[in-house]
Design an enzyme around this catalytic site. Structure first.
Site, PDB file in Angstrom:
ATOM      1  N   GLY A 184       0.802  -1.215   0.000  1.00  0.00           N
ATOM      2  CA  GLY A 184       0.000   0.000   0.000  1.00  0.00           C
ATOM      3  C   GLY A 184       0.835   1.266   0.000  1.00  0.00           C
ATOM      4  O   GLY A 184       0.505   2.248  -0.662  1.00  0.00           O
ATOM      5  N   CYS A 240      -2.752  -4.585   9.353  1.00  0.00           N
ATOM      6  CA  CYS A 240      -3.795  -4.249   8.370  1.00  0.00           C
ATOM      7  C   CYS A 240      -4.713  -5.443   8.133  1.00  0.00           C
ATOM      8  O   CYS A 240      -5.907  -5.291   7.910  1.00  0.00           O
ATOM      9  CB  CYS A 240      -3.177  -3.823   7.042  1.00  0.00           C
ATOM     10  SG  CYS A 240      -2.314  -2.255   7.145  1.00  0.00           S
ATOM     11  N   CYS A 249      21.649   5.920  22.423  1.00  0.00           N
ATOM     12  CA  CYS A 249      21.051   4.910  21.547  1.00  0.00           C
ATOM     13  C   CYS A 249      22.039   3.763  21.338  1.00  0.00           C
ATOM     14  O   CYS A 249      23.220   3.986  21.062  1.00  0.00           O
ATOM     15  CB  CYS A 249      20.675   5.527  20.195  1.00  0.00           C
ATOM     16  SG  CYS A 249      20.009   4.313  19.040  1.00  0.00           S
ATOM     17  N   CYS A 290     -14.794 -18.094  15.609  1.00  0.00           N
ATOM     18  CA  CYS A 290     -14.357 -16.728  15.326  1.00  0.00           C
ATOM     19  C   CYS A 290     -13.682 -16.747  13.957  1.00  0.00           C
ATOM     20  O   CYS A 290     -13.876 -17.675  13.179  1.00  0.00           O
ATOM     21  CB  CYS A 290     -13.423 -16.196  16.414  1.00  0.00           C
ATOM     22  SG  CYS A 290     -11.860 -17.040  16.479  1.00  0.00           S
TER      23      CYS A 290
END
Lengths: 100, 472
Positions: free
Chosen positions: B111, B258, B316, B430
């Site tokens: 996407g 998604c 970091c 489900c």
């Protein structure tokens, strides 16, 4: 003080009716009586979060993967948990997204 | 020998004609060379990495200087094609030249990656690399606009690369037909100037960021889910890396995908377009890139917020000056274990909560339906899932509301039993067979001892019992 609180990236699902924007009047006091983010987090946890608080809070901070923004600025740049809030501040809690 | 200004005994017209002919021939040859070069990339049977090597030369950074005249003026074919870019005072010839000399890797042809690849190809990036190991599926097409129906079942990279070549045959498109992994990422990423993260899962996002830090590449990172999108540029001009912002991964339950939560097609489209824009800005050094800032899109309320975020963190573990994280560490790092998530949007972690005695398969359920055994089928999916499709005569109580609606379930069971003394069986279904297990666990604790879960849910039903049952 009046605050605008916004929840995004799915954090809104933890709130009543999944409402994203909340106009609130609070006095978020921490242990020292200051209006800090630490005080606000505990207020949000007890007053706004309706389910799965572990999806929002871990220890005394937000869980990993949540960005906190005070007036459109990363709270890490404003003092994090100790950042002091002022009247009319906008605080955004947003969960990072991974989809695409 | 005045000859009207012509030289060498030939007439002026003859020379001009010859020149014209040679120029046309040269143009034709240039075009054929570019086509052949790009064909060589596509049909090379060698692994994509070696194709990349050819594309970029041995010099590390990918710098193609093909097609430029000696004085660095743009070749004629570029002037017309990119004329609207060249007319921009802030972009102009210099911008187009830098773009055409740059190489950009798009990780993920989904996407986000669809508009990224299309726009980068159309705008004339020098080398466009596309990485993806997946095939095109029908349920991709509402958002992954680079793919066409004819490519369903075929490689996403092939489909995306063909689409890009169809738009612009003068650029080099390199196909990487595999998912990026710690073992191959360095080799692939090394050959490009800029990386675009257009992936769909958390471990891959950490991996790409670490890889870009190790190889010192700017990372254009976008994400989209539901009706929201996020975008920023990591590791560029002192900006943070992904780990500076998120040193610890979120809990698994917070990682929505998604394929579970849905996504409105245009949303990744908007973010992907902006990723292409940021990649072009970074490649050409034009404007202010979105480094040190993050764009948050809320499509539902049509709000875009651009916020200031922390810079590179001095503590970091990956990008700080004193970091000890090496390329060897990277290659051995287990990103799936680190995030407790799979490097794919599709493979849902599957639960195993119940004893065998509390479960039945779809086929077993089908045969007891056929025999007319009295029972109640409880579907615990969210209401909007139930509206998509459901099994006949099933009762929908979403898992989240199950506990408070137990009295309703009790009533339905009594109605099913009718005058019979026997307690009817209770089966729970489900989408994939995870929530149904949690539901059965809860029901048994609350005294519904006959509750059984249907293994694999509606997905298995469609696979094993009724191929016409619509999957989603």
């Amino acid at each position: 003080m009046h605050l605008t609180l916004e929840f995004g990236g799915g954090l809104d699902l933890l709130l009543e009716k999944s409402t994203k924007v909340h106009q609130v009047d609070v006095q978020p006091k921490d242990d020292e009586g200051k209006a800090t983010m630490k005080g606000l987090l505990s207020w949000v946890k007890s007053n706004l979060i309706k389910e799965r608080p572990e999806m929002f809070i871990k220890g005394d901070s937000v869980r990993p993967g949540v960005l906190v923004l005070i007036n459109d600025c990363d709270w890490e740049l404003c003092g994090g948990l100790d950042a002091e809030l002022e009247d009319k501040d906008v605080v955004v809690f947003i969960s990072t997204l991974h989809g695409g | 020998m005045d000859g009207g200004g012509g030289g060498g005994g030939r007439s002026r017209e003859a020379v001009a004609g010859e020149l014209e002919r040679l120029r046309a021939e040269k143009k034709e040859l240039d075009l054929r060379i570019r086509l052949l070069e790009s064909e060589l990339e596509t049909c090379s049977p060698a692994p994509a990495s070696s194709a990349g090597e050819n594309a970029c030369g041995a010099g590390g950074a990918c710098q193609t200087r093909r097609g430029f005249a000696q004085d660095d003026a743009l070749p004629a074919y570029m002037i017309y094609r990119y004329s609207r870019h060249l007319l921009l005072p802030d972009f102009g010839v210099e911008g187009q030249r830098k773009l055409s000399s740059s190489s950009i890797l798009v990780v993920g042809a989904g996407g986000l990656g669809s508009p990224v690849a299309l726009y980068l190809a159309a705008s004339g990036v020098g080398v466009l690399g596309i990485v993806d190991g997946d095939d095109v599926e029908l349920n991709n097409l509402h958002r992954q606009i680079i793919h066409q129906e004819a490519y369903i079942g075929r490689s996403k990279v092939k489909s995306a690369a063909d689409a890009c070549r169809a738009i612009n045959s003068s650029i080099k498109v390199v196909e990487h037909h595999h998912n990026l992994k710690p073992s191959n990422a360095l080799e692939v990423v090394r050959k490009y100037d800029i990386v675009v993260d257009a992936t769909d899962n958390l471990p891959t996002r950490y991996m790409i960021s670490d890889c870009c830090v190790l190889l010192n590449k700017p990372l254009i990172s976008g994400a989209a889910l539901g009706l929201e999108g996020q975008l920023t540029v990591y590791h560029h001009n002192g900006s943070a890396c992904y780990r500076c912002l998120f040193p610890n991964p979120p809990p698994v339950a917070a990682c929505q995908r998604c394929s579970d939560s849905g996504v409105l097609g245009v949303v990744p489209g908007v973010i992907g377009c902006m990723q292409a824009l940021e990649a072009i800005k970074v490649a050409t050094d034009v404007g202010e890139p979105l480094s040190g800032r993050m764009l948050l899109l809320d499509a539902l309320s049509a709000r875009i917020r651009i916020v200031k975020i922390r810079g590179s963190s001095p503590v970091c573990t990956i990008c700080a000056e004193n970091s000890v994280f090496t390329q060897e560490d990277f290659q051995k790092f287990n990103y799936e274990a680190f995030t407790s998530s799979p490097m794919s949007d599709k493979s849902a972690p599957s639960l195993d909560l119940l004893p065998e005695s509390a479960r039945i398969t779809c086929r077993e359920y089908k045969s007891l339906v056929d025999k007319g055994e009295p029972h109640l089928l409880l579907d615990v999916r969210p209401a909007h899932h139930f509206q998509i499709v459901s099994l006949p005569r099933s009762l929908n109580i979403p898992l989240a509301a199950l506990e408070e609606k137990l009295p309703m379930l009790e009533t339905s069971l009594k109605e099913t039993a009718g005058s019979s003394d026997e307690q009817p069986s209770l089966y729970v279904v489900c989408r994939r067979g995870n929530d149904s297990q949690s539901a059965v666990q809860l029901l048994r604790e609350k005294g519904f001892h006959s509750a059984k879960d249907i293994v694999g849910g509606l997905q298995c039903w469609a696979q094993d019992v009724n191929p016409d049952f619509p999957a989603y």
